[in-house]
Motif scaffolding. Sequence first.
Motif, PDB file in Angstrom:
ATOM      1  N   UNK A   1       0.788  -1.177  -0.036  1.00  0.00           N
ATOM      2  CA  UNK A   1       0.039   0.091   0.118  1.00  0.00           C
ATOM      3  C   UNK A   1       0.855   1.379   0.131  1.00  0.00           C
TER       4      UNK A   1
ATOM      5  N   UNK B   1      -3.910   9.874   6.150  1.00  0.00           N
ATOM      6  CA  UNK B   1      -3.267   9.346   5.114  1.00  0.00           C
ATOM      7  C   UNK B   1      -4.260   9.097   4.144  1.00  0.00           C
TER       8      UNK B   1
ATOM      9  N   UNK C   1      -4.805   6.888   1.132  1.00  0.00           N
ATOM     10  CA  UNK C   1      -3.983   5.332   0.474  1.00  0.00           C
ATOM     11  C   UNK C   1      -4.698   5.402  -0.847  1.00  0.00           C
ATOM     12  N   UNK C   2      -3.612   4.613  -1.530  1.00  0.00           N
ATOM     13  CA  UNK C   2      -3.949   4.151  -2.811  1.00  0.00           C
ATOM     14  C   UNK C   2      -4.660   2.639  -2.844  1.00  0.00           C
ATOM     15  N   UNK C   3      -5.187   1.960  -3.734  1.00  0.00           N
ATOM     16  CA  UNK C   3      -5.662   0.988  -3.785  1.00  0.00           C
ATOM     17  C   UNK C   3      -5.102  -0.198  -3.523  1.00  0.00           C
TER      18      UNK C   3
ATOM     19  N   UNK D   1      -6.196   7.408  14.960  1.00  0.00           N
ATOM     20  CA  UNK D   1      -7.107   7.477  13.769  1.00  0.00           C
ATOM     21  C   UNK D   1      -7.865   6.165  13.508  1.00  0.00           C
TER      22      UNK D   1
ATOM     23  N   UNK E   1      -9.500   3.974  10.494  1.00  0.00           N
ATOM     24  CA  UNK E   1      -9.751   3.643   9.167  1.00  0.00           C
ATOM     25  C   UNK E   1     -10.561   2.464   8.736  1.00  0.00           C
TER      26      UNK E   1
ATOM     27  N   UNK F   1     -10.176  -6.185  -0.076  1.00  0.00           N
ATOM     28  CA  UNK F   1      -9.413  -6.049  -1.181  1.00  0.00           C
ATOM     29  C   UNK F   1      -8.952  -4.468  -1.806  1.00  0.00           C
ATOM     30  N   UNK F   2      -9.360  -3.587  -0.944  1.00  0.00           N
ATOM     31  CA  UNK F   2      -9.090  -2.460  -1.345  1.00  0.00           C
ATOM     32  C   UNK F   2      -8.190  -1.516  -0.570  1.00  0.00           C
ATOM     33  N   UNK F   3      -8.174  -0.375  -0.886  1.00  0.00           N
ATOM     34  CA  UNK F   3      -7.215   0.456   0.079  1.00  0.00           C
ATOM     35  C   UNK F   3      -7.838   1.079   1.354  1.00  0.00           C
ATOM     36  N   UNK F   4      -7.215   1.842   2.213  1.00  0.00           N
ATOM     37  CA  UNK F   4      -7.698   2.161   3.381  1.00  0.00           C
ATOM     38  C   UNK F   4      -8.357   3.414   3.239  1.00  0.00           C
ATOM     39  N   UNK F   5      -9.388   3.796   4.046  1.00  0.00           N
ATOM     40  CA  UNK F   5     -10.239   5.139   3.642  1.00  0.00           C
ATOM     41  C   UNK F   5     -10.205   5.831   5.292  1.00  0.00           C
ATOM     42  N   UNK F   6      -9.744   6.947   5.368  1.00  0.00           N
ATOM     43  CA  UNK F   6      -9.634   7.735   6.639  1.00  0.00           C
ATOM     44  C   UNK F   6     -11.052   7.874   7.255  1.00  0.00           C
TER      45      UNK F   6
ATOM     46  N   UNK G   1       4.468  11.155  11.527  1.00  0.00           N
ATOM     47  CA  UNK G   1       3.025  10.673  11.007  1.00  0.00           C
ATOM     48  C   UNK G   1       3.352   9.366  10.197  1.00  0.00           C
TER      49      UNK G   1
ATOM     50  N   UNK H   1       2.301   6.097  10.867  1.00  0.00           N
ATOM     51  CA  UNK H   1       1.156   5.266  11.787  1.00  0.00           C
ATOM     52  C   UNK H   1       1.568   3.977  12.095  1.00  0.00           C
TER      53      UNK H   1
END
Lengths: 115, 112
Positions: free
Chosen positions: A91, A104, A106-108, B33, B35, B40-45, B98, B100
């Motif tokens: 990631x 942050x 993030x990309x996929x 924080x 998330x 299968x995807x990225x993380x979202x804040x 930062x 994390x």
Amino acid sequence: DTGVSQNPRHKITKRGQNVTFRCDPISEHNRLYWYRQTLGQGPEFLTYFQNEAQLEKSRLLSDRFSAERPKGSFSTLEIQRTEQGDSAMYLCASLPGQAPAGELFFGEGSRLTVL
Amino acid sequence: SQQGEEDPQALSIQEGENATMNCSYKTSINNLQWYRQNSGRGLVHLILIRSNEREKHSGRLRVTLDTSKKSSSLLITASRAADTASYFCATDPFQGAQKLVFGQGTRLTINP
């Protein structure tokens, strides 16, 4: 799309081969991070850049791993002589400015499978 | 090593119910924080709470932080099927970097 972009999204390779992942951060973000996530676990920090300078590397980043961020824009993460234990999601995330704290982006992710 | 530990590791509830996830961490922090990650995807804040804050709200989310107990909780009210995801807490124990440190996550399933 102005989000963080990662390529390729999926990579299957044979043990011993080299692989390279690319990350294009959000354009005005000068900090860029790489994390690794194995199945069922949270992301683990690998390394981060401020502009083109690589400021810190985790002990997880063995000498087979190298990351670069030429010109402070996109970044690449190369893994040489891949091992089955390298199979994971890689990631990339970016962060704007000098803020000491913030979300942050993030990309996929790039999923690596080493056979 | 991972700083945070989420509890429970998995949670399954009915749509409309509230979901509560807990996070414990080990060292002093600047902020914490939460998330979300769909499979299968990225993380979202989702939300950030600073060390001098005790509670924060964002829409259906409510986060608490108890620095004396080194723990935080995330409450999702009136859950929806779309809330099905893994939820991670992340702490910033290093001044200014930062960098994390994430927990292992809670896998939340909302049943319709």
